[in-house]
Write a protein that holds these residues in place. Structure first.
Motif, short mmCIF file in Angstrom:
data_model
loop_
_atom_site.label_atom_id
_atom_site.label_comp_id
_atom_site.label_asym_id
_atom_site.label_seq_id
_atom_site.Cartn_x
_atom_site.Cartn_y
_atom_site.Cartn_z
N TYR A 104 57.14 51.54 77.44
CA TYR A 104 57.14 52.96 78.35
C TYR A 104 58.12 52.84 79.75
CZ TYR A 104 52.92 53.23 75.37
OH TYR A 104 52.11 53.38 74.30
N ALA A 105 58.23 53.72 80.32
CA ALA A 105 58.89 53.72 81.35
C ALA A 105 58.60 55.04 82.45
CB ALA A 105 60.56 53.93 81.15
N ASN A 106 58.81 54.56 83.76
CA ASN A 106 58.60 55.51 84.69
C ASN A 106 60.15 55.75 85.01
OD1 ASN A 106 55.85 56.33 85.32
ND2 ASN A 106 56.07 55.24 87.21
N VAL A 107 60.48 57.08 85.03
CA VAL A 107 61.60 57.41 85.77
C VAL A 107 61.74 57.50 87.11
CG1 VAL A 107 63.50 59.43 85.74
CG2 VAL A 107 61.97 59.27 83.92
N MET A 108 62.57 56.78 87.57
CA MET A 108 62.68 56.51 89.05
C MET A 108 63.99 57.22 89.64
SD MET A 108 62.38 52.39 88.82
CE MET A 108 62.63 52.20 90.84
N ARG A 109 64.92 57.65 89.00
CA ARG A 109 66.18 58.51 89.42
C ARG A 109 66.86 58.86 88.22
NH1 ARG A 109 71.65 57.74 90.00
NH2 ARG A 109 71.32 55.53 89.16
N GLY A 110 67.25 60.01 88.22
CA GLY A 110 68.18 60.82 87.42
C GLY A 110 67.20 61.87 86.46
N VAL A 111 67.85 62.01 85.43
CA VAL A 111 67.55 63.13 84.60
C VAL A 111 67.55 62.72 83.01
CG1 VAL A 111 67.44 65.61 83.54
CG2 VAL A 111 68.10 65.09 85.92
N VAL A 112 66.38 62.92 82.21
CA VAL A 112 66.07 62.36 80.97
C VAL A 112 66.16 63.62 80.16
CG1 VAL A 112 64.73 61.07 79.16
CG2 VAL A 112 65.20 60.16 81.43
N LYS A 113 66.87 63.75 79.12
CA LYS A 113 66.93 64.74 78.07
C LYS A 113 66.15 64.50 76.89
CE LYS A 113 70.61 65.65 75.88
NZ LYS A 113 72.22 66.04 75.64
N LEU A 114 65.05 65.18 76.50
CA LEU A 114 64.35 64.97 75.19
C LEU A 114 64.65 65.90 74.21
CD1 LEU A 114 60.71 64.64 76.78
CD2 LEU A 114 62.25 62.84 76.68
N THR A 115 65.05 65.55 72.94
CA THR A 115 65.76 66.22 72.02
C THR A 115 64.97 66.02 70.54
OG1 THR A 115 67.38 64.84 71.39
CG2 THR A 115 67.90 66.29 72.84
N GLY A 127 62.87 69.33 76.43
CA GLY A 127 62.11 68.87 77.46
C GLY A 127 63.10 68.06 78.34
N LEU A 128 62.94 68.18 79.57
CA LEU A 128 63.72 67.41 80.62
C LEU A 128 62.67 66.65 81.62
CD1 LEU A 128 66.07 70.16 82.03
CD2 LEU A 128 66.75 68.18 80.23
N GLN A 129 63.01 65.54 82.02
CA GLN A 129 62.14 64.50 82.71
C GLN A 129 62.89 64.01 83.72
OE1 GLN A 129 60.36 61.61 79.90
NE2 GLN A 129 58.56 62.69 80.19
N PHE A 130 62.15 63.96 84.93
CA PHE A 130 62.51 63.63 86.35
C PHE A 130 61.78 62.62 86.83
CE2 PHE A 130 63.24 68.09 85.54
CZ PHE A 130 64.55 68.48 85.47
N ALA A 131 62.13 62.03 88.07
CA ALA A 131 61.26 61.22 88.70
C ALA A 131 60.17 62.07 89.51
CB ALA A 131 62.04 60.40 89.69
N PRO A 132 58.67 61.55 89.33
CA PRO A 132 58.28 60.10 88.52
C PRO A 132 57.70 60.53 87.37
CG PRO A 132 56.73 61.22 89.96
CD PRO A 132 57.70 62.13 89.90
N ASP A 133 58.22 60.99 86.39
CA ASP A 133 57.72 61.47 85.27
C ASP A 133 57.44 59.97 84.31
OD1 ASP A 133 57.37 64.05 85.59
OD2 ASP A 133 59.02 64.70 84.61
N PHE A 134 56.61 60.01 83.25
CA PHE A 134 56.33 58.91 82.36
C PHE A 134 57.10 59.20 81.16
CE2 PHE A 134 53.75 56.79 79.24
CZ PHE A 134 53.66 55.55 79.86
N LEU A 135 57.83 58.22 80.81
CA LEU A 135 58.58 58.50 79.49
C LEU A 135 58.08 57.62 78.21
CD1 LEU A 135 61.10 59.07 78.08
CD2 LEU A 135 62.34 57.20 78.77
#
Length: 282
Positions: A104-115, A127-135
């Motif tokens: 798993y991961a914590n977003v520390m910086r940047g943007v994650v795209k979910l498709t 969806g989009l994930q940003f810090a400190p979202d849980f990936l």
């Protein structure tokens, strides 16, 4: 992707920065180089060996708002034994739909795209994930979505087995992760309203407001405006909002003409007044 070992490269860079700062400060007061060296060693001993918080955790701007915010120093040390910092370039795949989950991961910086991708190849951004979202989705063997770095991304990776053992032993951590999951569910429902009922102008304004208020976890909430680099292409924005690229471009041009936003260098967006942009969201 770049793996960074906190005990080696990260600490070396930290010591170098501390030493450089001490050189400047100490020479200004007329001390010798030997004094600087002694002071640097003292600082390293204090910061690295005597502190209860792991060095990597002290440098994390997203820690207090994410899952780690409920952990004390001993629990952070236990968690850090299972974590590593990973840096990913924009466009890099972070997790694949249907593939086994190993971490798993914590977003520390940047943007994650979910498709999600249909059998015929059509893709939808869900969806989009940003810090400190849980990936990642806890306690599932396989990933339910594809995760991609929309911008350059820093992730704090934690092994699946390690985190799940910590959750079983720590009710506070379990509760925090549940709260984050429920918050993401609420945000997904809000976004369903945006996609189903808002006009094209309101959709584009809502997207810009989402990015402006989520991209930087360290931003002052009282700050009137925001500046940011748009993390998605206009094609991705159109896909995310259920619009055409032409419609997205027209709405961005209208917002710029009305001075709600300013755009420079194609992707640099300046929002001088967040409240004014929020009122355009419908």
């Amino acid at each position: 992707m770049t793996w960074i070992k906190p005990a080696d490269e990260f600490l070396d860079r930290l010591r170098l920065r501390q030493y450089a700062s001490l050189v400047y400060a100490t020479l200004a007061f007329g001390a010798g180089v030997s004094d600087i060296h002694d002071s640097a060693m003292d600082t390293n001993r204090k910061d690295i060996h005597n502190s209860d918080i792991p060095v990597l955790c002290r440098s994390c701007e997203a820690r207090h708002k994410g899952m780690c915010g409920v952990l004390d120093s001993a629990e952070l040390v236990a968690l850090s034994r299972h974590t590593r910092l990973a840096r990913h370039s924009a466009g890099e795949e972070l997790a694949a739909d249907g593939m086994p989950v190993e971490s798993y991961a914590n977003v520390m910086r940047g943007v994650v795209k979910l498709t999600k991708v249909l059998e015929d190849g059509r893709q939808q951004i869900v969806g989009l994930q940003f810090a400190p979202d849980f990936l990642g989705r806890l306690f599932t063997p396989d990933s339910a979505v594809t995760a991609e770095a929309a911008s350059d991304v820093d992730l704090c990776r934690v092994s699946k087995s390690g985190l799940e053992r910590l959750i079983a032993a720590n009710p506070k951590l379990e509760r925090r992760l549940m709260e984050q999951t429920l918050r993401e569910l609420d945000e997904a429902r809000e976004w369903m309203v945006t996609l189903g009922r808002k006009t094209a102008a309101e959709k584009v304004a809502s997207f810009l407001y989402l990015i402006a208020t989520h991209l930087d976890p360290s931003a002052d909430s009282e700050q009137k405006g925001r500046k940011f680099i748009l993390p998605l292409t206009r094609g991705d924005v159109a896909d995310f909002l259920g619009l055409t690229i032409e419609t997205v471009s027209r709405q961005l041009s209208r917002l710029r003409a009305e001075k709600v936003i300013a755009i420079s260098a194609v992707t640099q967006v300046d929002v001088p007044d967040l409240e004014r942009l929020r009122k355009r969201c419908g």
